[in-house]
Scaffold this active site. Sequence first.
Site, mmCIF file in Angstrom:
data_model
loop_
_atom_site.group_PDB
_atom_site.id
_atom_site.type_symbol
_atom_site.label_atom_id
_atom_site.label_comp_id
_atom_site.label_asym_id
_atom_site.label_seq_id
_atom_site.Cartn_x
_atom_site.Cartn_y
_atom_site.Cartn_z
ATOM 1 N N LEU A 157 111.624 44.796 63.213
ATOM 2 C CA LEU A 157 110.630 44.885 64.291
ATOM 3 C C LEU A 157 109.243 44.662 63.695
ATOM 4 C CD1 LEU A 157 111.866 48.194 65.990
ATOM 5 C CD2 LEU A 157 112.067 45.913 66.978
ATOM 6 N N HIS A 158 108.531 43.674 64.205
ATOM 7 C CA HIS A 158 107.172 43.474 63.686
ATOM 8 C C HIS A 158 106.200 42.885 64.701
ATOM 9 C CE1 HIS A 158 108.701 39.378 63.355
ATOM 10 N NE2 HIS A 158 107.448 38.980 63.280
ATOM 11 N N ARG A 159 106.688 42.594 65.926
ATOM 12 C CA ARG A 159 105.791 41.990 66.917
ATOM 13 C C ARG A 159 104.686 42.975 67.285
ATOM 14 N NH1 ARG A 159 106.233 37.081 67.077
ATOM 15 N NH2 ARG A 159 108.339 36.639 66.457
ATOM 16 N N ARG B 101 103.215 44.911 58.528
ATOM 17 C CA ARG B 101 102.510 45.355 59.743
ATOM 18 C C ARG B 101 103.110 46.652 60.286
ATOM 19 N NH1 ARG B 101 99.845 43.281 64.260
ATOM 20 N NH2 ARG B 101 99.739 41.140 63.534
#
Length: 376
Positions: A219-221, A254
């Site tokens: 998950l990085h959006r 992120r």
Amino acid sequence: MKIISVVGARPNFMKVAPIHRAIQEYNEKLSSQNSEVQKSGNPIIHKICHTGQHYDEKMSKIFFEDLELPKPDYYLGVGSGSHAEQTAKVMIEFEKVLLDEKPDYVLVVGDVNSTIACSLTAKKLHIKVIHVEAGLRSFDMEMPEEVNRVLTDRISDLLFVTEQSGFNNLRNEGVSDEKIYFVGNVMIDSVKHYLPKTENSKILEKYSLQKQKYVLVTLHRPSNVDEKNQLEKLFKLLNRIAEERKVIFPIHPRTRKNLERFNLNETISKNIILTEPIGYIDFLTLTKNAELILTDSGGIQEESTYLGVQCITLRTSTERPATVEVGTNQLLGTDLELAEKTALEVLSGKIKVGKIPDLWDGHAAERIVEIVNSES
Ligand code: UD1
């Protein structure tokens, strides 16, 4: 003919690797032709420019090693920054490269900030732009990648698409048919090429994972990880899944930063293994052997479809509809209750049977080289 290919961020490396290989093979074939027979083309000079958008060893260097990419001819070292800063820095530095090299084509892949920055720089210097992985649309202009995709396609001279939707989208936007080629998926060229190497990976042993008995998460959006409430909810979902299976989650910088910023580290189940970002071969090994993948990435939707692995995409839209229409991907948006229900169903054996989309056969890069050659 001279082509400069651009890589910047992690998802670019595995797309340029097969193109580089196909160009080398083309040149070798050409030089082995009997000199008395007329050669069927000119050699292609291929140079690689790394913008430095991703710079950490685990986000960049390890991919060059795993993918056997040569050291880039240019490294622009732009690093992180706001979107405007990052894009502007790439443009300023890349313009110097182009003025020096005067290539016939600039080849960009995907949809990251380096993609739009370099295609725009080239176009302003009247250098032709090739966009590989053109035409994908999420129709969500809040995604920085969608802005990058739409604008890059608008100024590209040759557009190579991975699936039928790409062709239709470009046509609907008024791009003329002669510029668009449906060639398949270079990302899958890499999966196919490097799959045998996964046999030597020790990643499963390293984390004591059994094949088909763990869930892989990425998950990085920004829409999922930049806001505390959403990230907290996602970890509640992961904690629930971790009651059923081991979960392995290689964390993007992120996401890592935000977990610390929001003090969420303590809330995470002990059955979730959080790791540093993982190199290409080890990650492919994790993908291939997972029982289920939960992701918000673009490329992993495609890799899982190709490998027939169950995938739940935690986004409201996908620019890769073939993975949902014919593949194993399920797009479940932000409805985390539905995501939980679906994940538990998959783990109890209710799977989505998929097929491999057309032309995802490992030969996309060869087709691209052939077409570029015939166009010049
Ligand atoms: C970028 C791409 C995204 C792609 C993703 C894959 C854009 C707009 N987005 O997003 O499409 O899916 O890469 O990883 O181009 N950072 C590091 N080390 C690095 C790189 C980044 O610590 O090597 C940090 C940055 O300081 C920043 C954060 O990670 O805080 C985000 O990096 P950035 O390149 O801006 O965007 P991504 O979220 O990685």
